[in-house]
Design a protein around this motif. Structure first.
Motif, PDB file in Angstrom:
ATOM      1  N   THR A  30      41.512  39.058  41.188  1.00 28.79           N
ATOM      2  CA  THR A  30      40.468  38.358  41.210  1.00 28.79           C
ATOM      3  C   THR A  30      40.450  38.069  42.895  1.00 28.79           C
ATOM      4  O   THR A  30      40.100  37.032  43.496  1.00 28.79           O
ATOM      5  CB  THR A  30      40.673  36.954  40.686  1.00 28.79           C
ATOM      6  N   LEU A  31      40.854  38.958  43.876  1.00 29.20           N
ATOM      7  CA  LEU A  31      40.900  39.112  45.202  1.00 29.20           C
ATOM      8  C   LEU A  31      39.627  39.307  45.780  1.00 29.20           C
ATOM      9  O   LEU A  31      39.450  39.088  46.818  1.00 29.20           O
ATOM     10  CB  LEU A  31      42.095  40.177  45.890  1.00 29.20           C
ATOM     11  N   LEU A  32      38.540  39.874  44.961  1.00 28.16           N
ATOM     12  CA  LEU A  32      37.169  40.071  45.543  1.00 28.16           C
ATOM     13  C   LEU A  32      36.429  38.873  45.433  1.00 28.16           C
ATOM     14  O   LEU A  32      36.374  38.287  44.403  1.00 28.16           O
ATOM     15  CB  LEU A  32      36.837  41.177  44.891  1.00 28.16           C
ATOM     16  N   GLY A  33      35.901  38.446  46.371  1.00 29.89           N
ATOM     17  CA  GLY A  33      34.854  37.326  46.372  1.00 29.89           C
ATOM     18  C   GLY A  33      33.641  37.781  46.102  1.00 29.89           C
ATOM     19  O   GLY A  33      33.301  38.741  46.070  1.00 29.89           O
ATOM     20  N   ASP A  34      32.558  36.593  46.295  1.00 28.07           N
ATOM     21  CA  ASP A  34      31.383  36.954  46.011  1.00 28.07           C
ATOM     22  C   ASP A  34      30.544  37.231  46.788  1.00 28.07           C
ATOM     23  O   ASP A  34      29.686  38.212  47.018  1.00 28.07           O
ATOM     24  CB  ASP A  34      30.824  35.598  45.274  1.00 28.07           C
ATOM     25  N   GLU A  35      30.984  36.790  48.268  1.00 30.04           N
ATOM     26  CA  GLU A  35      30.205  37.200  49.368  1.00 30.04           C
ATOM     27  C   GLU A  35      31.315  37.928  50.142  1.00 30.04           C
ATOM     28  O   GLU A  35      31.934  37.326  50.838  1.00 30.04           O
ATOM     29  CB  GLU A  35      29.721  35.824  50.070  1.00 30.04           C
ATOM     30  N   GLU A 159      56.656  37.619  51.438  1.00 33.64           N
ATOM     31  CA  GLU A 159      56.011  36.937  52.739  1.00 33.64           C
ATOM     32  C   GLU A 159      54.633  37.198  53.073  1.00 33.64           C
ATOM     33  O   GLU A 159      54.211  36.298  53.994  1.00 33.64           O
ATOM     34  CB  GLU A 159      57.025  37.423  53.753  1.00 33.64           C
ATOM     35  N   HIS A 160      53.962  38.059  52.419  1.00 35.31           N
ATOM     36  CA  HIS A 160      52.589  38.249  52.471  1.00 35.31           C
ATOM     37  C   HIS A 160      51.765  38.374  51.228  1.00 35.31           C
ATOM     38  O   HIS A 160      52.125  39.125  50.211  1.00 35.31           O
ATOM     39  CB  HIS A 160      52.105  39.514  53.268  1.00 35.31           C
ATOM     40  N   SER A 161      51.070  37.213  51.142  1.00 27.53           N
ATOM     41  CA  SER A 161      50.256  37.259  49.686  1.00 27.53           C
ATOM     42  C   SER A 161      48.674  37.426  49.965  1.00 27.53           C
ATOM     43  O   SER A 161      48.540  37.633  50.956  1.00 27.53           O
ATOM     44  CB  SER A 161      50.668  35.810  49.090  1.00 27.53           C
ATOM     45  N   GLY A 162      48.098  37.593  48.568  1.00 25.61           N
ATOM     46  CA  GLY A 162      46.609  37.418  48.767  1.00 25.61           C
ATOM     47  C   GLY A 162      46.216  38.857  49.233  1.00 25.61           C
ATOM     48  O   GLY A 162      46.914  39.748  49.147  1.00 25.61           O
ATOM     49  N   ARG A 163      44.824  38.968  49.510  1.00 23.48           N
ATOM     50  CA  ARG A 163      44.456  40.218  49.994  1.00 23.48           C
ATOM     51  C   ARG A 163      45.237  40.858  51.394  1.00 23.48           C
ATOM     52  O   ARG A 163      45.533  42.049  51.078  1.00 23.48           O
ATOM     53  CB  ARG A 163      42.883  39.978  50.273  1.00 23.48           C
ATOM     54  N   PRO A 164      45.483  40.045  52.203  1.00 26.90           N
ATOM     55  CA  PRO A 164      46.183  40.681  53.318  1.00 26.90           C
ATOM     56  C   PRO A 164      47.409  41.360  52.837  1.00 26.90           C
ATOM     57  O   PRO A 164      48.117  42.406  53.428  1.00 26.90           O
ATOM     58  CB  PRO A 164      46.491  39.453  54.214  1.00 26.90           C
TER      59      PRO A 164
END
Length: 681
Positions: A30-35, A159-164
């Motif tokens: 779900t890392l991809l947003g709508d915009e 130490e680095h989460s999410g998309r980055p």
């Protein structure tokens, strides 16, 4: 400034933190947003601005040459004695050796550390094969490099989460690096032959290798089975992460564009995106379909065989198989022989290529000379491909079956041991032949030929028949039976016992670490699935036409126009496949953010279609369908903090007690001095 020798004992991670780690892995989809801001090819923009057509190497400034030798110096100073892999993973060794090295080398701004560690692992494995007296020590150093790389990659992930964080891991694993990068000028002059290994210009990406490739050729299965590594492997396999791979040799190179490592948004990409043909998951499905077509054509060709002439079925099979063989040959050149042979079914493909080549040569020669017997022999040679093609389909459909994974390794051991046995038992064959030639009671013309003696020995070997023992007195009244009985003991009893023991040991080793073996094969399949050669975008037999037409065209037009012609041809020939891939990925590649279901969906009409509610044990699944309320989560975390404090104190006390018990003062002082000299250096 030197770092402390003994780092503090790591605090016990609470259950809530572990739960958040699990959720972070699940939220990868779900890392991809709508915009999102994306390029026309679907690659998301990291800074929001448009990218150039050919993106330069973002890691060209890293001091990789110096880092490689720095890591080698640290590893040599840390390990003087042999240790097993299990010993290196123990808490004591982790605190004394592994953890200080990880702390010393870890740099969040340098994505080449993992690559340099794995390069050192390859070197230590190479040295152990030439230095027998340091063999176990070098294996230990190689295993330490893999262990440190695995722990460091996990630290990057934590130490680095999410998309980055996902993009950082992707740059670490699939970003291209070169071992002589930023080396001194005198080193570059002395190693010009090593720096000029590639003849094809790639705009600054010549000679670049990835950490994932180094891990595969060094068989770093522990590293590849880590959760952080598998996160990137899965993202690349499904096509959520896209990049332009590097290759050894491209038959039909198209290097006009070079895309960076980025997330892919199928909603912003064109409907017919030719780059999705080399996504590992899509390519794997396409290759299975291609092989099924090959198998069907092979069956039709052999059931309608006619050695007197080329039938339409045989022509269709021959042309399609030629395109399939060309695709296989291009795969060998793409990443080199070493990586290609790590594929689970590569030995079957190579065997079929050899059989098909022999068939085609004999068949064409017989047709040119109008020799009907050669045509018959060519089809007979082609018929022996059936034991290769049918199992190959099973390997494709069940690539994670432990029987097939272990069968590949056992076939290698069986082949090696059989060749050694044939070599050794060849002396028995010569002795029996010479005894039969010197036997006066047997005429020279009546003496059995070597082929007959070999047949008797083979029957004894597999316990099929005892004719050789019965005929042994015809060689010599005394020495003949002695030789044949000795051979029977060695071949049928000793050799088969050793063979069964070796194969059982191979299977037990693979089965004991089945998860690492399966994930290693996944990594190999993913890495081989990402292709840079434009030839892979054409399905057999159209790849033959592409080679004949586009390869000369490349030398006649500019790179931009060659890229345009290539893209147009690929989209036209693969339009149905590209359309199906695009429609599927726009719905299934990314998942939308989870939303709490409304009460109507829970208890209203939608519950009528929930067939799990009719199950007696449906409540066991329903309890996990929705997240618990915040009040329950707060209460769980409050209780966990109390338990974690107790566990942390108990673990710290136990660790300090074990370390003080296992390490004598002299040994501890000696190791502290060695580590201090390394860190300060």
């Amino acid at each position: 400034m030197s770092r402390p020798l003994h780092p503090t004992f790591p605090s016990h991670r609470s259950l809530s933190e572990a739960l958040r780690a699990v959720r972070s892995r699940e939220e990868q989809e779900t890392l991809l947003g709508d915009e999102e801001q994306a390029d026309p090819d679907g690659c998301l923009r990291g800074d929001g601005g448009p990218r150039p057509i050919f993106v330069p190497d973002p890691h060209s400034g890293l001091p990789i040459y110096m880092t490689i030798h720095r890591i080698r110096r640290v590893i040599l100073a840390s390990i003087d004695d042999p240790y097993t892999t299990d010993q290196l993973k123990e808490p004591r060794m982790n605190i004394l050796i592994v953890k200080p090295i990880v702390d010393r080398l870890y740099d969040p701004d340098d994505v080449s550390i993992i690559y340099c560690l794995l390069v050192n692992r390859v070197q230590f494995l190479r040295e152990q094969s030439f230095q027998a007296h340091h063999q176990t020590v070098n294996i230990t150093r190689a295993n330490l490099c893999e262990l440190v790389a695995s722990k460091m990659l996990r630290r990057y992930d934590e130490e680095h989460s999410g998309r980055p964080g996902l993009l950082l891991l992707a740059n670490i694993l699939v970003g291209g690096f070169e071992p002589f990068q930023n080396c001194p000028s005198e080193v570059a002059r002395e190693n010009r032959h090593a720096l000029a290994w590639s003849l094809q210009s790639r705009g600054g990406y010549e000679g670049k290798l990835t950490s994932l490739e180094i891990a595969i050729i060094s068989e770093s299965k522990y590293f590849l089975s880590g959760s952080a590594c598998q996160k990137v492997v899965d993202a690349v396999y499904r096509g959520r992460i896209v990049y332009t791979p590097n290759s050894f040799i491209d038959i039909l190179p198209d290097h006009y564009k070079h895309k960076p490592i980025a997330l892919y948004d199928p909603r912003k990409a064109p409907l017919l995106n030719q780059y999705r043909l080399i996504v590992p998951r899509s390519r794997n499905i396409i290759e299975v379909c291609q092989f099924i077509i090959l198998l069907v054509l092979y069956y039709i060709c052999m059931t309608n065989r006619d050695h007197t002439q080329f039938t339409g079925y045989e022509i269709c099979f021959t042309v399609y198989a030629a395109g399939w063989v060309l695709d296989e040959f291009a795969s060998m050149l793409e990443h080199g022989w070493h990586v290609h042979t790590q594929n689970l079914w590569s030995f079957l493909d190579i065997t079929f290529v050899v059989i098909y080549t022999l068939y085609l040569i004999i068949r064409l020669h017989g047709y040119a000379t109008n020799n009907l017997e050669e045509g018959r022999q060519a089809l007979d040679v082609l018929s022996i491909a059936a034991p290769i093609l049918l199992p190959r389909l099973a390997f494709n459909l069940m690539p994670e079956n432990m029987l097939f994974i272990s069968l590949r390794a056992m076939m290698a051991d069986f082949t090696a041991l059989s060749l050694i046995a044939v070599w050794c038992f060849g002396g028995f064959l010569l002795a029996m032949k010479w005894l039969s030639m010197g036997n006066s009671s047997v005429g020279l013309g009546d003496a059995p030929d070597p082929l007959t003696i070999s047949k008797w020995m083979l029957w004894i070997w597999f316990g099929l028949d005892g004719t050789g023992i019965q005929e042994a007195p015809s060689f010599h009244a005394i020495l003949g039976p002695v030789l044949m009985v000795t051979y029977a003991f060695l071949g049928n009893t000793l050799f088969l016992t050793v063979l069964v023991s070796i194969l059982s040991n191979t299977f037990s080793k693979i089965a004991a670490d089945a998860t690492a073996e399966i994930q290693f094969r996944r990594a190999v399949l993913t890495f081989e699935g990402v292709k840079s050669d434009a030839l892979f975008a054409y399905r057999p037999p159209f790849n033959i036409l592409a080679l004949i037409i586009l390869l000369p065209l490349k030398f006649m037009v500019s790179p931009r126009w060659f890229h345009k012609v290539n893209v147009a041809a690929v989209r036209v020939l693969n339009a149905p496949i590209l359309l199906a891939i695009s429609l599927y990925e726009r719905r299934r590649l990314w998942k939308s953010k989870k939303r709490a279901p409304s009460s109507l969906m829970k208890h209203g009409k939608a519950s009528f279609f929930n067939f799990s509610s009719f199950n007696v044990h449906g409540d066991l699944q329903a309890v996990f369908d929705t997240d618990p309320p915040q009040s329950v989560i707060d209460q769980i975390e409050e209780e966990d903090e109390i338990e974690d404090a107790i566990l942390e104190n108990s673990f710290a006390a136990a660790a300090n007690k074990d370390i003080s018990r296992e390490i004598s003062p002299a040994t501890g002082t000696q190791r502290r001095r060695r580590f201090s000299s390394v860190w300060q250096g």
